[in-house]
Design an enzyme around this catalytic site. Structure first.
Site, PDB file in Angstrom:
ATOM      1  N   GLU A  37     -43.580 -36.024  -7.541  1.00 14.19           N
ATOM      2  CA  GLU A  37     -42.515 -36.589  -6.713  1.00 14.19           C
ATOM      3  C   GLU A  37     -41.796 -35.453  -6.000  1.00 14.19           C
ATOM      4  O   GLU A  37     -41.441 -34.457  -6.619  1.00 14.19           O
ATOM      5  CB  GLU A  37     -41.495 -37.342  -7.588  1.00 14.19           C
ATOM      6  CG  GLU A  37     -40.248 -37.725  -6.807  1.00 14.19           C
ATOM      7  CD  GLU A  37     -39.097 -38.264  -7.670  1.00 14.19           C
ATOM      8  OE1 GLU A  37     -39.331 -38.677  -8.807  1.00 14.19           O
ATOM      9  OE2 GLU A  37     -37.964 -38.289  -7.153  1.00 14.19           O
ATOM     10  N   LYS A 125     -37.902 -47.344 -12.114  1.00 19.26           N
ATOM     11  CA  LYS A 125     -37.502 -46.070 -12.712  1.00 19.26           C
ATOM     12  C   LYS A 125     -36.200 -46.285 -13.490  1.00 19.26           C
ATOM     13  O   LYS A 125     -35.217 -46.759 -12.907  1.00 19.26           O
ATOM     14  CB  LYS A 125     -37.302 -45.076 -11.563  1.00 19.26           C
ATOM     15  CG  LYS A 125     -36.577 -43.804 -11.877  1.00 19.26           C
ATOM     16  CD  LYS A 125     -36.642 -42.885 -10.657  1.00 19.26           C
ATOM     17  CE  LYS A 125     -35.635 -41.761 -10.762  1.00 19.26           C
ATOM     18  NZ  LYS A 125     -35.839 -40.735  -9.725  1.00 19.26           N
TER      19      LYS A 125
HETATM   20  O1  LIG Z   1     -35.364 -38.373 -10.424  1.00 16.54           O
HETATM   21  C1  LIG Z   1     -35.334 -37.248 -10.797  1.00 16.54           C
HETATM   22  C2  LIG Z   1     -34.350 -36.841 -11.749  1.00 16.54           C
HETATM   23  O2  LIG Z   1     -33.222 -36.290 -11.125  1.00 16.54           O
HETATM   24  C3  LIG Z   1     -34.890 -35.872 -12.705  1.00 16.54           C
HETATM   25  O3  LIG Z   1     -33.928 -35.659 -13.648  1.00 16.54           O
HETATM   26  P1  LIG Z   1     -33.980 -34.344 -14.517  1.00 16.54           P
HETATM   27  O4  LIG Z   1     -33.640 -33.207 -13.596  1.00 16.54           O
HETATM   28  O5  LIG Z   1     -32.926 -34.563 -15.573  1.00 16.54           O
HETATM   29  O6  LIG Z   1     -35.353 -34.212 -15.058  1.00 16.54           O
END
Ligand SMILES: O=C[C@H](O)COP(=O)(O)O
Length: 205
Positions: A37, A125
């Site tokens: 992503e 999600k």
């Molecule tokens: O959608 C992506 C998220 O911001 C990822 O979160 P994270 O940085 O805690 O892995």
């Protein structure tokens, strides 16, 4: 779209320099993943996606943080194969449907789950997963919806240490996060560590 997530892990990779995108994607693919992503959180996201797709046309690249209908069009133009969002915005989902961009909205409540299901979003999600209750929240949401075919991708606070707790819940399709390719690793061009992180995560499942 569920087949994109066969390997159960979705690296979320934010670029500040589109010239680094191909090197990072190379590290991810060499580590064994064919999916990532790229969030639209920086001005270079669209260019980063285009650069990756030109070099690795078969990679399942998702455009993340799609919060406007204009970004749906930009993601599609860049070659993204699917889109994701932190929240559920029906206008954005409508635009994704119109642009034939498979879409994964973000949810953190039963109401959002139902509204998104009604629009055909069977993959959602759970965001921010750990902050809204982590495993306990995930299991509670699973109860009333697992029979609908809903699949969740917890993101937000997921790491190598806790990813299997989430993956062990049947409603979970995959987990995602930024821990595999952190801003520090990208800034320092530490592509070998990104590759090692991917290998380690895949081995740990
Ligand atoms: O959608 C992506 C998220 O911001 C990822 O979160 P994270 O940085 O805690 O892995």
């Amino acid at each position: 779209m569920e087949e994109y997530f066969e390997k159960k892990i979705l690296p979320a990779i934010t670029f500040h320099d589109a010239d680094k995108a191909v090197k990072v994607a190379e590290a991810v693919t060499e580590g064994g993943l064919d999916i990532m992503e790229v969030p639209f959180r920086t001005p270079v996201a669209q260019e980063a996606i285009s650069n990756i797709i030109s070099t690795f046309p078969s990679i399942y690249i998702g455009a993340g943080t799609i919060i406007t209908t204009k970004q749906v069009e930009e993601a599609k133009k860049a070659g993204a194969k699917f889109g994701l969002a932190p929240g559920f915005n029906p206008k954005v989902v409508e635009a994704a449907i119109a642009n034939e961009l498979p879409f994964i909205p973000g949810v953190m409540s039963p109401s959002e789950v139902e509204l998104a299901l009604e629009m055909g979003c069977n993959v959602q999600k759970l965001f921010p997963a750990t902050q809204v209750g982590g495993l306990a929240m995930l299991k509670a949401l699973s109860g009333p919806y697992v029979h609908t075919g809903l699949k969740l991708i917890p993101m937000g606070g997921v790491s190598l240490q806790n990813m299997n707790d989430f993956l062990n819940v049947p409603i979970v399709l995959a987990v995602g996060g930024s821990w595999l390719a952190t801003p520090q690793l990208i800034d320092s061009s530490n592509y070998s560590q990104i590759k090692m992180n991917v290998i380690e995560a895949l081995k740990s499942i």
